[in-house]
Write a protein that holds these residues in place. Structure first.
Motif, PDB file in Angstrom:
ATOM      1  N   MET A 195       0.858  -1.189   0.000  1.00 35.98           N
ATOM      2  CA  MET A 195       0.000   0.000   0.000  1.00 35.98           C
ATOM      3  C   MET A 195       0.894   1.238   0.000  1.00 35.98           C
ATOM      4  O   MET A 195       1.961   1.244   0.633  1.00 35.98           O
ATOM      5  N   ILE A 196       0.454   2.297  -0.687  1.00 36.03           N
ATOM      6  CA  ILE A 196       1.191   3.562  -0.728  1.00 36.03           C
ATOM      7  C   ILE A 196       0.285   4.674  -0.228  1.00 36.03           C
ATOM      8  O   ILE A 196      -0.851   4.821  -0.683  1.00 36.03           O
ATOM      9  N   LEU A 197       0.795   5.465   0.710  1.00 36.63           N
ATOM     10  CA  LEU A 197       0.110   6.684   1.161  1.00 36.63           C
ATOM     11  C   LEU A 197       1.019   7.860   0.816  1.00 36.63           C
ATOM     12  O   LEU A 197       2.109   7.986   1.373  1.00 36.63           O
ATOM     13  N   ASP A 198       0.582   8.695  -0.099  1.00 35.52           N
ATOM     14  CA  ASP A 198       1.470   9.709  -0.655  1.00 35.52           C
ATOM     15  C   ASP A 198       0.877  11.111  -0.517  1.00 35.52           C
ATOM     16  O   ASP A 198      -0.345  11.281  -0.437  1.00 35.52           O
ATOM     17  N   ASP A 199       1.762  12.094  -0.508  1.00 37.03           N
ATOM     18  CA  ASP A 199       1.370  13.508  -0.475  1.00 37.03           C
ATOM     19  C   ASP A 199       2.277  14.249  -1.462  1.00 37.03           C
ATOM     20  O   ASP A 199       3.384  14.652  -1.115  1.00 37.03           O
ATOM     21  N   GLY A 200       1.822  14.377  -2.685  1.00 31.04           N
ATOM     22  CA  GLY A 200       2.604  15.067  -3.694  1.00 31.04           C
ATOM     23  C   GLY A 200       3.022  14.197  -4.865  1.00 31.04           C
ATOM     24  O   GLY A 200       3.423  14.700  -5.911  1.00 31.04           O
ATOM     25  N   GLY A 201       2.987  12.881  -4.699  1.00 33.87           N
ATOM     26  CA  GLY A 201       3.269  11.973  -5.799  1.00 33.87           C
ATOM     27  C   GLY A 201       4.712  11.568  -5.974  1.00 33.87           C
ATOM     28  O   GLY A 201       5.022  10.743  -6.846  1.00 33.87           O
ATOM     29  N   ASP A 202       5.625  12.102  -5.154  1.00 38.67           N
ATOM     30  CA  ASP A 202       7.040  11.766  -5.331  1.00 38.67           C
ATOM     31  C   ASP A 202       7.333  10.301  -5.019  1.00 38.67           C
ATOM     32  O   ASP A 202       8.106   9.648  -5.723  1.00 38.67           O
ATOM     33  N   LEU A 203       6.737   9.776  -3.953  1.00 41.02           N
ATOM     34  CA  LEU A 203       6.936   8.376  -3.596  1.00 41.02           C
ATOM     35  C   LEU A 203       6.369   7.463  -4.690  1.00 41.02           C
ATOM     36  O   LEU A 203       7.030   6.508  -5.126  1.00 41.02           O
ATOM     37  N   THR A 204       5.146   7.761  -5.138  1.00 41.81           N
ATOM     38  CA  THR A 204       4.526   6.963  -6.200  1.00 41.81           C
ATOM     39  C   THR A 204       5.400   6.977  -7.457  1.00 41.81           C
ATOM     40  O   THR A 204       5.628   5.936  -8.083  1.00 41.81           O
ATOM     41  N   HIS A 205       5.880   8.147  -7.818  1.00 42.74           N
ATOM     42  CA  HIS A 205       6.739   8.302  -8.994  1.00 42.74           C
ATOM     43  C   HIS A 205       8.016   7.473  -8.849  1.00 42.74           C
ATOM     44  O   HIS A 205       8.439   6.796  -9.795  1.00 42.74           O
ATOM     45  N   TRP A 206       8.615   7.499  -7.658  1.00 44.73           N
ATOM     46  CA  TRP A 206       9.864   6.777  -7.415  1.00 44.73           C
ATOM     47  C   TRP A 206       9.659   5.258  -7.529  1.00 44.73           C
ATOM     48  O   TRP A 206      10.449   4.562  -8.168  1.00 44.73           O
ATOM     49  N   VAL A 207       8.592   4.766  -6.909  1.00 52.76           N
ATOM     50  CA  VAL A 207       8.310   3.327  -6.971  1.00 52.76           C
ATOM     51  C   VAL A 207       7.997   2.919  -8.410  1.00 52.76           C
ATOM     52  O   VAL A 207       8.468   1.882  -8.899  1.00 52.76           O
ATOM     53  N   TYR A 208       7.207   3.739  -9.100  1.00 49.35           N
ATOM     54  CA  TYR A 208       6.831   3.436 -10.492  1.00 49.35           C
ATOM     55  C   TYR A 208       8.064   3.364 -11.398  1.00 49.35           C
ATOM     56  O   TYR A 208       8.172   2.467 -12.247  1.00 49.35           O
ATOM     57  N   LYS A 209       8.995   4.297 -11.215  1.00 46.12           N
ATOM     58  CA  LYS A 209      10.180   4.369 -12.079  1.00 46.12           C
ATOM     59  C   LYS A 209      11.277   3.385 -11.678  1.00 46.12           C
ATOM     60  O   LYS A 209      11.872   2.712 -12.522  1.00 46.12           O
ATOM     61  N   LYS A 210      11.555   3.277 -10.386  1.00 44.67           N
ATOM     62  CA  LYS A 210      12.712   2.506  -9.910  1.00 44.67           C
ATOM     63  C   LYS A 210      12.379   1.063  -9.549  1.00 44.67           C
ATOM     64  O   LYS A 210      13.233   0.180  -9.630  1.00 44.67           O
ATOM     65  N   TYR A 211      11.146   0.829  -9.114  1.00 46.34           N
ATOM     66  CA  TYR A 211      10.773  -0.512  -8.654  1.00 46.34           C
ATOM     67  C   TYR A 211       9.445  -0.937  -9.300  1.00 46.34           C
ATOM     68  O   TYR A 211       8.425  -1.106  -8.608  1.00 46.34           O
ATOM     69  N   PRO A 212       9.422  -1.088 -10.623  1.00 46.10           N
ATOM     70  CA  PRO A 212       8.166  -1.412 -11.320  1.00 46.10           C
ATOM     71  C   PRO A 212       7.532  -2.726 -10.859  1.00 46.10           C
ATOM     72  O   PRO A 212       6.305  -2.844 -10.841  1.00 46.10           O
ATOM     73  N   SER A 213       8.349  -3.692 -10.473  1.00 47.76           N
ATOM     74  CA  SER A 213       7.787  -4.972 -10.006  1.00 47.76           C
ATOM     75  C   SER A 213       7.037  -4.785  -8.696  1.00 47.76           C
ATOM     76  O   SER A 213       6.007  -5.428  -8.449  1.00 47.76           O
ATOM     77  N   VAL A 214       7.547  -3.900  -7.823  1.00 48.17           N
ATOM     78  CA  VAL A 214       6.855  -3.578  -6.563  1.00 48.17           C
ATOM     79  C   VAL A 214       5.568  -2.827  -6.864  1.00 48.17           C
ATOM     80  O   VAL A 214       4.504  -3.103  -6.292  1.00 48.17           O
ATOM     81  N   PHE A 215       5.653  -1.873  -7.782  1.00 52.05           N
ATOM     82  CA  PHE A 215       4.495  -1.030  -8.117  1.00 52.05           C
ATOM     83  C   PHE A 215       3.322  -1.880  -8.605  1.00 52.05           C
ATOM     84  O   PHE A 215       2.168  -1.641  -8.223  1.00 52.05           O
ATOM     85  N   LYS A 216       3.610  -2.877  -9.421  1.00 49.73           N
ATOM     86  CA  LYS A 216       2.550  -3.715  -9.988  1.00 49.73           C
ATOM     87  C   LYS A 216       1.838  -4.560  -8.935  1.00 49.73           C
ATOM     88  O   LYS A 216       0.693  -4.967  -9.126  1.00 49.73           O
ATOM     89  N   LYS A 217       2.521  -4.827  -7.810  1.00 47.91           N
ATOM     90  CA  LYS A 217       1.940  -5.665  -6.764  1.00 47.91           C
ATOM     91  C   LYS A 217       1.247  -4.868  -5.658  1.00 47.91           C
ATOM     92  O   LYS A 217       0.664  -5.439  -4.739  1.00 47.91           O
ATOM     93  N   VAL A 218       1.330  -3.543  -5.749  1.00 44.21           N
ATOM     94  CA  VAL A 218       0.665  -2.693  -4.756  1.00 44.21           C
ATOM     95  C   VAL A 218      -0.849  -2.815  -4.912  1.00 44.21           C
ATOM     96  O   VAL A 218      -1.375  -2.817  -6.029  1.00 44.21           O
TER      97      VAL A 218
END
Length: 500
Positions: A195-218
């Motif tokens: 699960m991701i709780l974000d304020d501004g989108g920087d964390l989401t952007h980082w996971v999406y770009k750097k850890y795509p396998s993690v992002f897909k399982k969120v």
């Protein structure tokens, strides 16, 4: 200044008393008393307390080896020894966040977040600490970092680290530190966020770009800012959002209370703490008349400031006109303004050309989430001199001697330079917690790979939890009235298209 009378000379009974008096700060000794007050009013308790500890300030937390009382070192903060101070601040915040505490007590037996591994990127303050500890009480494992390099309360981060939450944040991070902290939060061997709780989108952007396998399982993303929501909709439009996301920013309880009522109070707090400015008679332009802009304009007008507004949206512009504000273009009025405040969530709202035309002493600040609204980068040129006069206050000096007062280097004023009311953050935090619970527990078929608004029923539930603070008593519909209006007696009471 001569007031027409003489102050009596201070008489000391003996030499010892004179020496004791001399221990107080003077202009020729240590910092002046007024400087001490100014410093402590703009820093968090921990920052003020450690002000004289230059060795501590000079050492990057990344270079320190710290452990909490349980022997864990899975955190990176300023000073773990400040945990006791932070715990007191969290306890104070809890007193005005009774609805969130009520949710914690009601749901902690069920543990609706058991198995949830939440990675969060928000402001780290006493109020968000209450949210984090609520998520932990509801069964979640949490790793946390800061969404703003200036808003972290160091003592609160210490209290969270002492309690076992993995926190990576401190006040005054560099840009490199900021992304390092996000990466340390996400990249943990044997632990993967769902699960991701974000304020501004920087964390989401980082996971999406750097850890795509993690992002897909969120299993879900909860986002609370205009900027972050905009980035989510961009991903969705491009077909790249592979997980459901909840847009908390546009929920009524977030937009009307956090954005409007919170900013109505905190804009004044931030400006007073940093500049000691008198608002009466000042010429102010507020860029943007959304909920944040409305709150800022209302507060400034109430204290006698002469406020005008810039807008791109004809509906918001008409609202500003009906509220008694003149709608202008920034380049038409910038020479006359005493303050320029941005509230748009956009980029390059205040450009170098605008800054060059401002008058001496103009105060420039931002109340939007991102630091892109004011073109601060254009001010870092050889012909301009930067002078730090207080924490979060810079004088940018032009060759002819003109000074523009820049607050928080263009970052979010209220959380960088002051604090915000615990009660209004309780509303937002309760909304975030419910959004996480909803996304985590929802069956797979309920939410697709898109951005959703919080269900109206949840918005109403969040509001109802906060009404007891005011001893408010809701009127109940009779069966006949409910049938006439086509409503369920227990809500929701408004259709989704209703504008509050």
């Amino acid at each position: 200044m001569n007031h027409g009378y003489d102050f009596p000379r201070i008489q000391f009974a003996n030499q010892e008393e004179k020496q004791e008096f001399s221990k107080f700060p003077t202009k020729t000794g240590r910092r002046s008393l007024s400087r001490s007050i100014s410093q402590s009013s703009t820093d968090s308790y921990s920052s003020a307390a450690s002000y004289t500890d230059s060795s501590d300030d000079e050492t990057s937390p990344r270079e320190k080896s710290q452990v909490n009382s349980k022997g864990s070192s899975d955190f990176c903060i300023k000073n773990i020894k400040q945990a006791e101070f932070g715990r007191r601040e969290i306890e104070i915040a809890e007193q005005d966040m009774s609805a969130l505490i009520s949710l914690r007590k009601r749901a902690q037996g069920e543990k609706p977040l058991a198995g949830a591994k939440v990675v969060g990127c928000t402001h780290i303050t006493a109020q968000t600490a209450v949210l984090i500890e609520t998520l932990v009480a509801l069964g979640a494992q949490c790793r946390w970092t800061a969404c703003n390099i200036y808003s972290t309360q160091n003592e609160v981060a210490a209290a969270l680290a002492e309690s076992g939450v993995s926190v990576f944040a401190w006040k005054g991070e560099s840009e490199d530190d900021f992304w390092w902290c996000i990466d340390r939060c996400v990249n943990m061997e044997g632990w993967q966020a769902n699960m991701i709780l974000d304020d501004g989108g920087d964390l989401t952007h980082w996971v999406y770009k750097k850890y795509p396998s993690v992002f897909k399982k969120v299993r879900g993303i909860v986002e609370e800012s205009v900027t972050g929501v905009h980035r989510l909709y961009q991903l969705s439009k491009a077909g790249k959002l592979c997980v459901p996301a909840m847009n908390v920013n546009d929920s009524v309880t977030k937009q009307k209370f956090d954005n409007l009522y919170c900013c109505r109070e905190s804009i004044l707090d931030g400006l007073k703490r940093t500049t000691d400015v008198m608002f009466g008679g000042k010429q102010v332009v507020v860029c943007g008349y959304g909920e944040v802009g409305k709150g800022c304009c209302s507060a400034l007008k109430a204290l006698g400031a002469i406020v005008c507004v810039t807008e791109i949206d004809p509906i918001c512009a008409l609202q500003a006109c009906m509220d008694g504000f003149r709608v202008v273009k920034l380049n038409e009025v910038v020479r006359q303004m005493d303050m320029v405040i941005t509230c748009t969530g956009n980029k390059n709202v205040v450009t170098r050309e605008h800054l060059d035309r401002m008058k001496n002493g103009c105060i420039v600040c931002n109340m939007g989430h991102s630091n892109t609204e004011i073109d601060v980068a254009s001010l870092r040129t050889p012909e301009l001199t930067w002078e730090r006069v207080r924490s979060q206050v810079d004088h940018v000096i032009w060759p002819d001697g003109k000074r523009v007062i820049l607050l928080a280097e263009g970052r979010l004023l209220n959380l960088s330079c002051s604090t915000v009311p615990s009660f209004v953050l309780s509303i937002t935090a309760t909304t975030q917690a419910l959004a996480l619970i909803e996304l985590y527990n929802a069956p797979e078929s309920r939410y697709k790979q898109d951005v959703y608004l919080l269900p109206k029923k949840m918005d109403e539930y969040v509001a109802s939890l906060h009404l007891p603070n005011f001893d408010a008593h809701l009127t109940e519909l009779s069966d006949e009235q409910a049938k006439y209006m086509g409503l369920n007696k227990n809500g929701p009471f408004k259709p989704n298209y209703y504008r509050y």
